[in-house]
Design a protein around this motif. Structure first.
Motif, PDB file in Angstrom:
ATOM      1  N   VAL A  67    -104.106 -79.865 -22.985  1.00  0.00           N
ATOM      2  CA  VAL A  67    -105.018 -80.381 -22.012  1.00  0.00           C
ATOM      3  C   VAL A  67    -105.154 -79.863 -20.638  1.00  0.00           C
ATOM      4  O   VAL A  67    -106.404 -80.141 -20.300  1.00  0.00           O
ATOM      5  N   PHE A  68    -104.152 -79.309 -20.303  1.00  0.00           N
ATOM      6  CA  PHE A  68    -104.520 -78.875 -18.796  1.00  0.00           C
ATOM      7  C   PHE A  68    -105.651 -77.611 -19.009  1.00  0.00           C
ATOM      8  O   PHE A  68    -106.312 -77.514 -18.075  1.00  0.00           O
ATOM      9  N   MET A 114    -108.880 -79.496 -19.530  1.00  0.00           N
ATOM     10  CA  MET A 114    -109.450 -80.288 -18.487  1.00  0.00           C
ATOM     11  C   MET A 114    -109.714 -79.199 -17.349  1.00  0.00           C
ATOM     12  O   MET A 114    -110.681 -79.662 -16.355  1.00  0.00           O
ATOM     13  N   ASN A 115    -109.211 -78.202 -17.383  1.00  0.00           N
ATOM     14  CA  ASN A 115    -109.755 -77.202 -16.096  1.00  0.00           C
ATOM     15  C   ASN A 115    -110.739 -76.214 -16.711  1.00  0.00           C
ATOM     16  O   ASN A 115    -111.067 -75.185 -15.925  1.00  0.00           O
ATOM     17  N   TRP A 167    -110.065 -87.091 -15.757  1.00  0.00           N
ATOM     18  CA  TRP A 167    -109.615 -85.746 -15.459  1.00  0.00           C
ATOM     19  C   TRP A 167    -108.055 -86.297 -14.718  1.00  0.00           C
ATOM     20  O   TRP A 167    -107.078 -85.684 -15.096  1.00  0.00           O
ATOM     21  N   ASN A 183     -97.489 -90.679 -10.731  1.00  0.00           N
ATOM     22  CA  ASN A 183     -96.327 -90.325 -11.096  1.00  0.00           C
ATOM     23  C   ASN A 183     -95.282 -90.931 -10.528  1.00  0.00           C
ATOM     24  O   ASN A 183     -94.122 -91.274 -11.059  1.00  0.00           O
ATOM     25  N   LEU A 218     -99.315 -87.043 -18.897  1.00  0.00           N
ATOM     26  CA  LEU A 218     -98.772 -85.923 -19.368  1.00  0.00           C
ATOM     27  C   LEU A 218     -97.297 -85.593 -18.887  1.00  0.00           C
ATOM     28  O   LEU A 218     -96.413 -85.304 -19.383  1.00  0.00           O
ATOM     29  N   LEU A 219     -97.674 -85.465 -17.367  1.00  0.00           N
ATOM     30  CA  LEU A 219     -96.498 -85.300 -16.517  1.00  0.00           C
ATOM     31  C   LEU A 219     -95.556 -86.339 -16.611  1.00  0.00           C
ATOM     32  O   LEU A 219     -94.363 -86.098 -16.674  1.00  0.00           O
ATOM     33  N   ILE A 242    -102.694 -87.708  -8.801  1.00  0.00           N
ATOM     34  CA  ILE A 242    -101.746 -87.349 -10.255  1.00  0.00           C
ATOM     35  C   ILE A 242    -100.311 -87.787  -9.829  1.00  0.00           C
ATOM     36  O   ILE A 242     -99.581 -88.393 -10.586  1.00  0.00           O
ATOM     37  N   MET A 289     -99.240 -80.581 -22.985  1.00  0.00           N
ATOM     38  CA  MET A 289     -99.754 -80.179 -21.678  1.00  0.00           C
ATOM     39  C   MET A 289    -100.550 -78.962 -21.570  1.00  0.00           C
ATOM     40  O   MET A 289    -101.331 -78.926 -20.643  1.00  0.00           O
ATOM     41  N   GLN A 348    -103.792 -86.254 -17.244  1.00  0.00           N
ATOM     42  CA  GLN A 348    -102.664 -85.478 -16.866  1.00  0.00           C
ATOM     43  C   GLN A 348    -101.486 -86.237 -16.046  1.00  0.00           C
ATOM     44  O   GLN A 348    -100.246 -85.782 -16.135  1.00  0.00           O
ATOM     45  N   TRP A 358    -104.960 -83.755  -7.064  1.00  0.00           N
ATOM     46  CA  TRP A 358    -103.473 -83.608  -7.423  1.00  0.00           C
ATOM     47  C   TRP A 358    -102.781 -84.483  -6.837  1.00  0.00           C
ATOM     48  O   TRP A 358    -101.559 -84.973  -7.391  1.00  0.00           O
TER      49      TRP A 358
END
Length: 167
Positions: free
Chosen positions: A126-127, A130-131, A80, A157, A87-88, A153, A123, A84, A150
């Protein structure tokens, strides 16, 4: 009907294969051009090879995707977090490329704009995937605090951006 477990494992396998291919390509470029890359301070070396920090950044991004794919295969919360984060970072990289291209040429580069649109569409998909409640149950999402997921994540980044900036 295909079960969620089969979809997640197939998606995880696809992510692992794609990330390994791109990691190997970047590593090959990095190793064959290490000497030239060490002395250059601009974005492209002679024949269009990206600078060392760009290659290290790409290797880091694809490693995130590799860990995310393994997490999906192994039914782990890493499946999870890491896709993400990938992607960010891809969004930040595409947006940065578009802004730099616009600031230099005073026009929007079509390939940079298309890459940004593709990343944004991935994004969204996938978001949303995933949610989904079922995916969260599959990855045992409720065992963890949402805030810490979060935060992890955004820490990944930050590490990626530091790699891109410092090295």
């Amino acid at each position: 009907m295909i079960s969620l477990e089969k979809i997640a494992k197939a998606l995880g396998l696809l992510l692992v294969i794609c990330s390994i291919v791109f990691i190997l390509i970047d590593l090959q470029l990095l190793m064959t051009n290490w000497k030239e890359l060490s002395f250059q301070s601009y974005k492209m070396v002679g024949s269009g090879i990206p600078q060392r920090n760009v290659l290290l950044f790409d290797i880091f991004r694809w490693t995130l995707l590799l860990v995310g794919g393994i997490g999906l295969i192994e039914k782990n919360i890493l499946g999870w977090i890491f896709p993400q984060a990938f992607l960010l970072l891809s969004f930040i990289n595409s947006f940065n490329s578009l802004v730099v291209s616009y600031s230099i040429h005073q026009q929007i580069n079509l390939s940079s704009f298309a890459a940004l649109i593709i990343v944004i569409s991935f994004m969204v998909v996938v978001f949303r995937f995933m949610n989904l409640r079922e995916v969260k149950e599959y990855l045992e999402f409720n065992k963890y605090k949402r805030t810490w997921l979060w935060v992890s994540i955004f820490i990944l980044n930050s590490i990626g951006l530091l790699i891109h900036t410092i090295f």
